[in-house]
Write a protein that holds these residues in place. Structure first.
Motif, mmCIF file in Angstrom:
data_model
loop_
_atom_site.group_PDB
_atom_site.id
_atom_site.type_symbol
_atom_site.label_atom_id
_atom_site.label_comp_id
_atom_site.label_asym_id
_atom_site.label_seq_id
_atom_site.Cartn_x
_atom_site.Cartn_y
_atom_site.Cartn_z
ATOM 1 N N UNK A 116 0.710 -1.128 -0.018
ATOM 2 C CA UNK A 116 0.128 0.051 0.046
ATOM 3 C C UNK A 116 0.837 1.271 -0.005
ATOM 4 N N UNK A 117 2.149 1.045 0.191
ATOM 5 C CA UNK A 117 2.956 2.501 0.224
ATOM 6 C C UNK A 117 3.801 2.486 -0.802
ATOM 7 N N UNK A 118 3.845 1.624 -1.648
ATOM 8 C CA UNK A 118 4.731 1.628 -2.758
ATOM 9 C C UNK A 118 6.421 1.888 -2.262
ATOM 10 N N UNK A 119 6.782 0.991 -1.089
ATOM 11 C CA UNK A 119 8.001 1.463 -0.593
ATOM 12 C C UNK A 119 8.709 0.023 -0.273
ATOM 13 N N UNK A 120 9.952 -0.043 -0.168
ATOM 14 C CA UNK A 120 10.641 -1.231 0.172
ATOM 15 C C UNK A 120 11.577 -0.788 1.322
ATOM 16 N N UNK A 121 12.014 -1.742 2.188
ATOM 17 C CA UNK A 121 13.037 -1.693 3.070
ATOM 18 C C UNK A 121 14.040 -2.600 2.983
ATOM 19 N N UNK A 122 15.315 -2.056 2.888
ATOM 20 C CA UNK A 122 16.520 -3.010 2.872
ATOM 21 C C UNK A 122 17.133 -3.101 3.800
ATOM 22 N N UNK A 123 16.944 -4.108 4.491
ATOM 23 C CA UNK A 123 17.449 -4.539 5.887
ATOM 24 C C UNK A 123 18.841 -5.172 6.069
ATOM 25 N N UNK A 124 19.883 -4.592 6.661
ATOM 26 C CA UNK A 124 21.161 -5.048 6.570
ATOM 27 C C UNK A 124 21.406 -5.542 7.998
ATOM 28 N N UNK A 125 22.069 -6.497 8.301
ATOM 29 C CA UNK A 125 22.662 -6.964 9.588
ATOM 30 C C UNK A 125 23.834 -6.297 9.922
ATOM 31 N N UNK A 126 24.330 -5.843 10.811
ATOM 32 C CA UNK A 126 25.823 -5.199 11.060
ATOM 33 C C UNK A 126 25.956 -5.047 12.559
ATOM 34 N N UNK A 127 27.055 -5.131 12.937
ATOM 35 C CA UNK A 127 27.289 -4.770 14.378
ATOM 36 C C UNK A 127 28.267 -3.637 14.395
ATOM 37 N N UNK A 128 28.364 -2.864 13.436
ATOM 38 C CA UNK A 128 29.227 -1.686 13.075
ATOM 39 C C UNK A 128 28.328 -0.489 14.003
ATOM 40 N N UNK A 129 28.941 0.231 14.988
ATOM 41 C CA UNK A 129 28.276 1.234 15.746
ATOM 42 C C UNK A 129 28.145 2.448 14.898
ATOM 43 N N UNK A 130 28.643 2.838 13.701
ATOM 44 C CA UNK A 130 28.390 3.874 12.857
ATOM 45 C C UNK A 130 26.884 3.639 12.355
ATOM 46 N N UNK A 131 26.351 2.568 12.220
ATOM 47 C CA UNK A 131 25.014 2.174 11.489
ATOM 48 C C UNK A 131 24.027 2.809 12.471
ATOM 49 N N UNK A 132 24.320 2.779 13.879
ATOM 50 C CA UNK A 132 23.245 3.390 14.609
ATOM 51 C C UNK A 132 23.626 4.870 14.903
ATOM 52 N N UNK A 133 24.954 5.327 14.877
ATOM 53 C CA UNK A 133 25.315 6.830 15.071
ATOM 54 C C UNK A 133 25.414 7.781 13.932
ATOM 55 N N UNK A 134 25.141 7.073 12.759
ATOM 56 C CA UNK A 134 25.372 8.147 11.462
ATOM 57 C C UNK A 134 24.609 7.558 10.454
#
Length: 393
Positions: free
Chosen positions: A352-370
């Protein structure tokens, strides 16, 4: 540029900048409009969209007005305003919800979408296909004063957002005008060279390895790989090789090698992303890499928020720290980009949103900080589609 006619004693003025030829005339009208606002009210509210460009534009124009003894109130805006209750400047926000009877006070809109909007009384619109920061800078310098430091921030944002797509990889539109002003005042020099951070002041391998834009796969963030690349051209030891040591033949070979690697990931890459025109500061005490500074601003905003970035740009004592923010964190950010490129993401469609989510698993802190910076880099590399959101798990 188009104007609307006078209605009664009020002037209805809407300005659309379709090119730079009419810019000065349009800006002069906007300056007159703003001058009358400030003379009558002595204050203005500046409302910015939540983007790095809008925040920087807000800071540049805000500093100019503050130094002219005008009270400025900064506010984030997430939707187009439904009414104007106080004298305001809206940056990156459209006037689409406004109607004649809900514009109680004068307002200036600074936009860069190239659209034409319905003219309204007491509303001025400046719109150009350039950065918001460049429009704000030209407006402020025409009516008041803009420091060379802030003009260089305009160029930083222009490079960050990809406005270096003119001839020889030069800036375009209003951003080019700002660059020309800096050249005229001898605040910067221009040259065609490699577009890597701190090029010329660092060994060549280090400049390539520390640069996130252009992002060279397997080399960015890996100094040993960068050294191998330099050595493969017959240049050694790589620790002693600077840009000035390269012959034209060696430079051409290096550009080809870097471009080939870039195309491995970014299929739409153009040669000017590797080498092209750049501007270098010449002001004593303000020596910094203009292209790198754009990412310093983005990373700082990502970590600290919009208001903190505005405060830091306005604080002259904090500027040296601000423009060097990239050097403090780039290794972890580049590591996260490399991990994201190498991993196979999960694509989740949202019905319904014409939207996709690209999910990536990582332990890299920068993924949450930046996250904003990482999203920006991956989009600029063409790895995220228009309707795809990046989510780190």
């Amino acid at each position: 540029v188009y104007r609307c006619i006078e209605i009664g004693v009020s002037t209805v003025l809407s300005l659309f900048i379709s090119g730079v030829a009419e810019l000065k005339k349009s800006i002069s009208s906007a300056v007159e409009f703003m001058t009358n606002i400030l003379k009558e009210y002595k204050y203005v509210r500046m409302v910015y969209a939540p983007t790095i460009d809008a925040v920087t534009a807000c800071s540049i124009l805000g500093e100019t007005l503050i130094e002219s003894n005008i009270k400025v109130v900064f506010s984030p805006g997430y939707l187009s305003p439904a009414s104007v209750e106080e004298p305001s400047v809206y940056i990156g926000l459209e006037p689409t919800r406004l109607k004649r009877d809900n514009v109680k006070k004068p307002a200036l809109f600074i936009l860069n979408d190239g659209k034409r909007y319905t003219p309204l009384e007491n509303v001025v619109i400046l719109n150009s296909l350039s950065t918001l920061s460049s429009i704000a800078s030209i407006l402020a310098s025409e009516g008041w004063f803009v420091s060379d430091f802030n003009k260089m921030l305009v160029l930083s944002i222009a490079y960050l957002l990809g406005y270096d797509r003119g001839e020889s990889g030069d800036l375009v539109g209003v951003d080019k005008i700002v660059a020309s002003e800096l050249l005229s005042s001898k605040s910067v020099t221009e040259e065609i060279t490699l577009k890597f951070f701190d090029i010329g002041s660092e060994p060549l391998y280090k400049s390539i390895a520390k640069t996130i834009d252009p992002f060279i796969p397997s080399v960015a963030g890996n100094e040993e790989k960068a050294k191998e690349l330099i050595s493969s051209l017959g240049l050694s030891p790589p620790e002693n090789v600077f840009l000035e040591n390269l012959s034209s033949e060696k430079l051409e070979a290096l550009v080809k090698a870097l471009f080939t690697k870039l195309r491995e990931v970014k299929k739409t890459a153009r040669p000017y992303e590797i080498a092209g025109k750049i501007y270098k500061p010449m002001i004593t005490g303000e020596s910094f890499d203009i292209r790198k500074t754009g990412y310093s601003l983005l990373l700082f905003l990502d970590k600290n928020g919009y208001h903190s970035l505005i405060a830091s740009i306005l604080s002259k004592t904090f500027r040296d720290f601000l423009v060097q923010w990239y050097d403090n964190v780039y290794e972890s950010v580049i590591e996260c980009v490399n991990q994201t490129i190498s991993m196979e993401p999960k694509i989740v469609d949202i019905p319904g949103l014409q939207l996709s989510v690209k999910a990536v698993s990582t332990t890299c802190p920068a993924a949450r900080e930046y996250p904003i910076t990482l999203d920006h880099v991956l989009r600029k590399m063409g790895l995220l589609g228009k309707n795809v959101l990046l989510v780190y798990e």
